[in-house]
Motif scaffolding. Sequence first.
Motif, PDB file in Angstrom:
ATOM      1  N   VAL A 196       0.836  -1.213   0.025  1.00 10.70           N
ATOM      2  CA  VAL A 196       0.080  -0.107   0.034  1.00 10.70           C
ATOM      3  C   VAL A 196       0.966   1.316  -0.067  1.00 10.70           C
ATOM      4  CG1 VAL A 196      -1.714   1.373   1.478  1.00 10.70           C
ATOM      5  CG2 VAL A 196      -2.053  -1.256   1.117  1.00 10.70           C
ATOM      6  N   LEU A 197       2.012   1.410   0.707  1.00  9.68           N
ATOM      7  CA  LEU A 197       2.761   2.353   0.951  1.00  9.68           C
ATOM      8  C   LEU A 197       4.073   2.614   0.008  1.00  9.68           C
ATOM      9  CD1 LEU A 197       2.664   2.241   5.099  1.00  9.68           C
ATOM     10  CD2 LEU A 197       1.308   3.944   3.430  1.00  9.68           C
ATOM     11  N   ARG A 198       4.472   1.641  -0.262  1.00  9.29           N
ATOM     12  CA  ARG A 198       5.760   1.583  -0.860  1.00  9.29           C
ATOM     13  C   ARG A 198       6.764   2.369  -0.555  1.00  9.29           C
ATOM     14  NH1 ARG A 198       4.386  -2.565  -3.888  1.00  9.29           N
ATOM     15  NH2 ARG A 198       2.779  -2.298  -5.515  1.00  9.29           N
ATOM     16  N   HIS A 199       6.903   2.228   0.859  1.00  5.51           N
ATOM     17  CA  HIS A 199       7.696   2.877   1.649  1.00  5.51           C
ATOM     18  C   HIS A 199       8.422   1.925   2.655  1.00  5.51           C
ATOM     19  CE1 HIS A 199       9.763   5.768   4.497  1.00  5.51           C
ATOM     20  NE2 HIS A 199      10.069   6.370   3.263  1.00  5.51           N
ATOM     21  N   ARG A 200       9.388   1.434   2.987  1.00  8.31           N
ATOM     22  CA  ARG A 200      10.051   0.602   3.874  1.00  8.31           C
ATOM     23  C   ARG A 200       9.699   1.266   5.342  1.00  8.31           C
ATOM     24  NH1 ARG A 200      15.636  -0.345   2.256  1.00  8.31           N
ATOM     25  NH2 ARG A 200      15.950   1.261   3.484  1.00  8.31           N
ATOM     26  N   ASP A 201      10.183   2.278   5.734  1.00  5.72           N
ATOM     27  CA  ASP A 201       9.984   2.682   7.115  1.00  5.72           C
ATOM     28  C   ASP A 201       8.464   2.874   7.499  1.00  5.72           C
ATOM     29  OD1 ASP A 201      12.614   2.784   7.449  1.00  5.72           O
ATOM     30  OD2 ASP A 201      12.930   5.099   7.131  1.00  5.72           O
ATOM     31  N   GLU A 202       7.878   3.382   6.532  1.00  7.45           N
ATOM     32  CA  GLU A 202       6.403   3.594   6.952  1.00  7.45           C
ATOM     33  C   GLU A 202       5.476   2.010   6.924  1.00  7.45           C
ATOM     34  OE1 GLU A 202       4.521   6.289   7.382  1.00  7.45           O
ATOM     35  OE2 GLU A 202       6.204   7.619   7.196  1.00  7.45           O
ATOM     36  N   ALA A 203       6.121   1.083   6.225  1.00 10.99           N
ATOM     37  CA  ALA A 203       5.575  -0.004   6.200  1.00 10.99           C
ATOM     38  C   ALA A 203       5.838  -0.926   7.291  1.00 10.99           C
ATOM     39  CB  ALA A 203       6.063  -1.191   5.003  1.00 10.99           C
ATOM     40  N   GLN A 204       7.009  -0.569   8.022  1.00 12.59           N
ATOM     41  CA  GLN A 204       7.488  -1.029   9.326  1.00 12.59           C
ATOM     42  C   GLN A 204       6.566  -0.505  10.075  1.00 12.59           C
ATOM     43  OE1 GLN A 204      11.558  -0.215   9.325  1.00 12.59           O
ATOM     44  NE2 GLN A 204      12.135  -2.408   8.385  1.00 12.59           N
ATOM     45  N   ASP A 205       6.344   0.677  10.264  1.00 15.30           N
ATOM     46  CA  ASP A 205       5.486   1.328  11.300  1.00 15.30           C
ATOM     47  C   ASP A 205       4.266   0.735  11.352  1.00 15.30           C
ATOM     48  OD1 ASP A 205       7.664   2.884  12.055  1.00 15.30           O
ATOM     49  OD2 ASP A 205       6.713   4.627  11.007  1.00 15.30           O
ATOM     50  N   VAL A 206       3.612   0.564  10.310  1.00 17.37           N
ATOM     51  CA  VAL A 206       2.149  -0.146  10.028  1.00 17.37           C
ATOM     52  C   VAL A 206       2.045  -1.580  10.526  1.00 17.37           C
ATOM     53  CG1 VAL A 206       0.576  -0.747   8.753  1.00 17.37           C
ATOM     54  CG2 VAL A 206       1.405   1.539   8.163  1.00 17.37           C
ATOM     55  N   ALA A 207       3.093  -2.147  10.227  1.00 18.40           N
ATOM     56  CA  ALA A 207       3.499  -3.654  10.883  1.00 18.40           C
ATOM     57  C   ALA A 207       3.418  -3.610  12.108  1.00 18.40           C
ATOM     58  CB  ALA A 207       4.325  -4.166  10.019  1.00 18.40           C
ATOM     59  N   GLN A 208       4.086  -2.821  12.932  1.00 13.20           N
ATOM     60  CA  GLN A 208       4.186  -2.678  14.405  1.00 13.20           C
ATOM     61  C   GLN A 208       2.660  -2.326  14.968  1.00 13.20           C
ATOM     62  OE1 GLN A 208       7.086   0.021  15.841  1.00 13.20           O
ATOM     63  NE2 GLN A 208       6.408  -0.111  17.878  1.00 13.20           N
ATOM     64  N   GLU A 209       2.271  -1.341  14.370  1.00 18.72           N
ATOM     65  CA  GLU A 209       1.034  -0.792  14.845  1.00 18.72           C
ATOM     66  C   GLU A 209      -0.237  -1.806  14.496  1.00 18.72           C
ATOM     67  OE1 GLU A 209      -2.442   2.915  13.966  1.00 18.72           O
ATOM     68  OE2 GLU A 209      -0.254   3.083  13.362  1.00 18.72           O
ATOM     69  N   THR A 210      -0.112  -2.858  13.527  1.00 15.85           N
ATOM     70  CA  THR A 210      -0.932  -3.774  13.584  1.00 15.85           C
ATOM     71  C   THR A 210      -1.018  -4.827  14.527  1.00 15.85           C
ATOM     72  OG1 THR A 210      -0.727  -3.553  10.880  1.00 15.85           O
ATOM     73  CG2 THR A 210      -1.587  -5.627  12.094  1.00 15.85           C
ATOM     74  N   PHE A 211       0.476  -4.975  15.202  1.00 19.48           N
ATOM     75  CA  PHE A 211       0.494  -6.091  15.929  1.00 19.48           C
ATOM     76  C   PHE A 211      -0.029  -5.372  17.345  1.00 19.48           C
ATOM     77  CE2 PHE A 211       2.692  -8.511  12.727  1.00 19.48           C
ATOM     78  CZ  PHE A 211       2.143  -9.809  13.065  1.00 19.48           C
ATOM     79  N   VAL A 212       0.477  -4.539  17.679  1.00 16.46           N
ATOM     80  CA  VAL A 212      -0.073  -3.557  18.765  1.00 16.46           C
ATOM     81  C   VAL A 212      -1.743  -3.501  19.025  1.00 16.46           C
ATOM     82  CG1 VAL A 212      -0.100  -1.296  20.075  1.00 16.46           C
ATOM     83  CG2 VAL A 212       1.717  -1.836  18.920  1.00 16.46           C
ATOM     84  N   THR A 213      -2.328  -3.382  17.780  1.00 15.56           N
ATOM     85  CA  THR A 213      -3.699  -3.409  17.698  1.00 15.56           C
ATOM     86  C   THR A 213      -4.185  -4.971  17.785  1.00 15.56           C
ATOM     87  OG1 THR A 213      -3.938  -1.558  16.150  1.00 15.56           O
ATOM     88  CG2 THR A 213      -5.899  -3.050  16.093  1.00 15.56           C
ATOM     89  N   ALA A 214      -3.465  -5.664  17.327  1.00 17.19           N
ATOM     90  CA  ALA A 214      -3.844  -7.269  17.482  1.00 17.19           C
ATOM     91  C   ALA A 214      -3.785  -7.537  19.039  1.00 17.19           C
ATOM     92  CB  ALA A 214      -2.839  -8.254  16.575  1.00 17.19           C
ATOM     93  N   TRP A 215      -2.715  -7.130  19.617  1.00 18.68           N
ATOM     94  CA  TRP A 215      -2.668  -7.307  21.050  1.00 18.68           C
ATOM     95  C   TRP A 215      -3.842  -6.729  21.847  1.00 18.68           C
ATOM     96  CZ3 TRP A 215      -0.647 -10.781  24.331  1.00 18.68           C
ATOM     97  CH2 TRP A 215      -0.654 -10.456  25.698  1.00 18.68           C
ATOM     98  N   ARG A 216      -4.223  -5.572  21.672  1.00 19.72           N
ATOM     99  CA  ARG A 216      -5.055  -4.699  22.358  1.00 19.72           C
ATOM    100  C   ARG A 216      -6.292  -5.552  22.039  1.00 19.72           C
ATOM    101  NH1 ARG A 216      -3.173  -0.009  20.247  1.00 19.72           N
ATOM    102  NH2 ARG A 216      -5.097   0.167  19.249  1.00 19.72           N
ATOM    103  N   ARG A 217      -6.709  -5.878  20.862  1.00 23.06           N
ATOM    104  CA  ARG A 217      -8.088  -6.641  20.289  1.00 23.06           C
ATOM    105  C   ARG A 217      -7.926  -8.089  20.436  1.00 23.06           C
ATOM    106  NH1 ARG A 217     -10.458  -4.061  15.640  1.00 23.06           N
ATOM    107  NH2 ARG A 217     -12.233  -5.167  16.382  1.00 23.06           N
ATOM    108  N   ARG A 218      -6.963  -8.860  20.919  1.00 14.22           N
ATOM    109  CA  ARG A 218      -6.641 -10.154  20.765  1.00 14.22           C
ATOM    110  C   ARG A 218      -8.183 -10.808  21.222  1.00 14.22           C
ATOM    111  NH1 ARG A 218      -4.070  -8.083  25.012  1.00 14.22           N
ATOM    112  NH2 ARG A 218      -4.447  -9.197  27.236  1.00 14.22           N
ATOM    113  N   HIS A 219      -8.804 -10.452  22.024  1.00 12.96           N
ATOM    114  CA  HIS A 219     -10.236 -11.054  22.253  1.00 12.96           C
ATOM    115  C   HIS A 219     -10.999 -11.024  21.014  1.00 12.96           C
ATOM    116  CE1 HIS A 219      -8.778 -11.779  26.302  1.00 12.96           C
ATOM    117  NE2 HIS A 219      -8.171 -10.549  26.394  1.00 12.96           N
ATOM    118  N   ASP A 220     -11.164 -10.097  20.158  1.00 13.71           N
ATOM    119  CA  ASP A 220     -11.781  -9.863  19.138  1.00 13.71           C
ATOM    120  C   ASP A 220     -11.417 -10.334  17.829  1.00 13.71           C
ATOM    121  OD1 ASP A 220     -13.501  -8.393  20.856  1.00 13.71           O
ATOM    122  OD2 ASP A 220     -12.272  -6.655  20.446  1.00 13.71           O
TER     123      ASP A 220
END
Length: 183
Positions: A40-64
Amino acid sequence: MTNESTDEVLLHRACRDDERAFGVLFDRHVDAVYWQAFGVLRHRDEAQDVAQETFVTAWRRRHDITIVDESVLPWLLVTARFTAQNARRKIARVHPGELPELADDARSADELVADADIRSAIADAVGRLTPVDQQLFALCVEDDYSYADAAAALGVSHGVVRNRLSRLRSRLRVDLHSVREDS
């Protein structure tokens, strides 16, 4: 994969605050999540940030989190895609020159309104699909992934991708029939 290391078992353990189990899920799926964001982003650093944010969201929403085809990957990929799209919109607002401008000068106002209506109808129709079908739409229709690449990203067979895409295209045709008639 042993029964004790399936995504379902690991997610269940993570829901009981087992950080190690969540770490295994992270290790197992972080590359696919990163590449989804990068697509989506075509930018390495931004993609790493999104990957990290995705897993933070996954941890917060792990019950869902919904397990699809015995995997958390479809949920993670949909979340990563939406997170990356949000990041892309934010970049466009904050740094408008960093994204290419669309050349709509030669098009009439009626054409632009019709296109916007069609895009809105497509977005609504896609929004009614299951999370896996939304991911398939994103990978194969929007990002031009091959069936084999989409199958690998989702952890399913080529045949599953082919069959689900055929069904979702038929469904979208029906859902968008009235829009085509009005245009």
